[in-house]
Design a protein around this motif. Structure first.
Motif, PDB file in Angstrom:
ATOM      1  N   SER A  70      -3.357   3.239   8.170  1.00  0.00           N
ATOM      2  CA  SER A  70      -4.275   2.192   8.293  1.00  0.00           C
ATOM      3  C   SER A  70      -3.930   1.219   9.439  1.00  0.00           C
ATOM      4  CB  SER A  70      -4.054   1.350   7.058  1.00  0.00           C
ATOM      5  OG  SER A  70      -4.760   2.269   6.039  1.00  0.00           O
ATOM      6  N   GLU A 164      -3.105  15.349   4.597  1.00  0.00           N
ATOM      7  CA  GLU A 164      -4.088  14.292   4.319  1.00  0.00           C
ATOM      8  C   GLU A 164      -5.315  15.222   3.878  1.00  0.00           C
ATOM      9  OE1 GLU A 164      -4.766  10.720   5.378  1.00  0.00           O
ATOM     10  OE2 GLU A 164      -3.112  10.386   6.628  1.00  0.00           O
ATOM     11  N   GLY A 264      -0.010  -0.248   7.341  1.00  0.00           N
ATOM     12  CA  GLY A 264      -0.517   1.042   6.948  1.00  0.00           C
ATOM     13  C   GLY A 264       0.579   1.636   5.903  1.00  0.00           C
ATOM     14  N   VAL A 265       0.493   2.615   5.229  1.00  0.00           N
ATOM     15  CA  VAL A 265       1.201   3.297   4.285  1.00  0.00           C
ATOM     16  C   VAL A 265       2.347   4.060   4.607  1.00  0.00           C
ATOM     17  CG1 VAL A 265      -0.350   3.312   2.170  1.00  0.00           C
ATOM     18  CG2 VAL A 265      -0.428   5.318   3.919  1.00  0.00           C
TER      19      VAL A 265
END
Ligand code: GLU
Length: 326
Positions: A70, A164, A264-265
């Motif tokens: 992110s 993803e 972000g993750v």
């Protein structure tokens, strides 16, 4: 800190001290909902900052690669603002903080657009309008822009991208919702594929420091002098980073650190000290709000030591300036 030492020894000492103090904190959990992320060793911890003069300071695993996730969102937003203008971008995505989770299937009430570009729906909306405008070259343009901001050629992590694609049903659902709402015109799969790719770009904490320094430098990378983003795009981007950048921890972050940032993750975090420096951090274990725990604490320590909060009693960063002067 004493100010009798030059910047090239004080700033490294400050970062090294934060690294040493925080690296053993055991709390937090590495993200596993994207299976390829779960393999990241939790003890990695990298810190970097790049000043507006181009000075790079680093500590720990600051050159260890990870996926940007992110932290990509502000940079595609800035690119879209530059390419398409504020009116087109604002028609596709708002600038309001959102109470729901970052991947919630919600749009702004009464408006056919996501709340803001820092949550998944908003970032996929931005990906969709970039894909509309740039066609099949959209990812090349995104990668070139991120590379220019980082000051070196970045690449895609194929394993994370595949992971993803294989597991991103919720993001696909968001893309379909957005297309049904008329936010963009390309097929939903094309928009979400661009989003999966942008999230899978590999960076290091040093890269994030340089990308942050590019935003801090009003769009110009301080080391390469490459002009990456325009002034207005940077202003809008920093505004939404400040209000919406840290998931459900955004308000807490502004009180504790007080500069625009995005996490972000993958464990990455970028923070921007306007006109002064970019901060890049990497620490995979995330707190309850989904933010990299040690990175947050390190930023808090930096903000305290250097007086970085926007609403410091003195000018933000005033304790940094003497260090930069040497
Ligand atoms: N690719 C991740 C997702 O869409 C990014 C999430 C994040 O870093 O917040 O779930």
């Amino acid at each position: 800190m004493t100010d009798s030492q030059p910047a090239d020894s004080q700033l490294p000492r400050l970062l090294a001290g934060l690294h040493e103090r925080l690296r053993k904190i055991p709390d937090g959990a590495v993200a596993s909902y994207i299976p390829a992320l779960a393999a990241m060793p939790p003890d990695l911890f990298g810190l970097a900052l790049q000043t507006s003069q181009g000075l790079l300071v680093e500590a720990g695993e600051s050159r260890h690669p990870f996926t940007i996730q992110s932290v990509s969102k502000p940079f595609t937003y800035a690119l879209a603002l530059d390419l398409l203008g504020r009116d087109r971008v604002r028609a596709a995505v708002g600038v309001q903080p959102m109470a729901e989770a970052f991947n919630a299937l919600v749009l702004e009430p009464g408006r056919n657009r996501p709340f803001n570009p820092m949550v998944n729906a908003g970032a996929i909306a931005v990906a969709g309008i970039l894909r509309d405008a740039l066609g099949a070259n959209a990812f090349d343009r995104v990668l070139a822009t991120f590379s220019a901001a980082a000051g070196r050629a970045l690449t895609l992590d194929q394993a994370v991208y595949r992971s993803e694609v294989e597991t991103g049903e919720r993001n696909r659902a968001l893309a379909h919702l957005l297309r049904a709402a008329g936010v963009f015109h390309v097929p939903a799969e094309q928009a979400v594929d661009l989003y999966f790719r942008q999230c899978s770009i590999q960076v290091t904490a040093c890269d994030l420091a340089a990308m942050g320094a590019t935003l801090a430098g009003v769009g110009t990378n301080p080391a390469t002098r490459s002009e990456v983003f325009g002034v207005e795009a940077v202003r809008d981007t920093l505004s939404v980073m400040l209000t919406c950048g840290l998931y459900d921890g955004a308000g807490d972050w502004v009180c504790r650190v007080g500069v625009p940032a995005k996490s972000g993750v993958g464990g990455g975090l970028v923070a921007v000290v306007n006109r002064l420096m970019g901060i890049g951090m990497f620490s995979p274990p995330l707190d309850q709000a989904g933010n990299p725990l040690r990175a947050l604490l390190a930023c808090e320590g930096l903000a305290e030591e250097l007086g970085l909060h926007l609403f410091e009693a003195s000018n933000p960063g005033s304790r940094l300036l003497p260090l930069l002067a040497g």
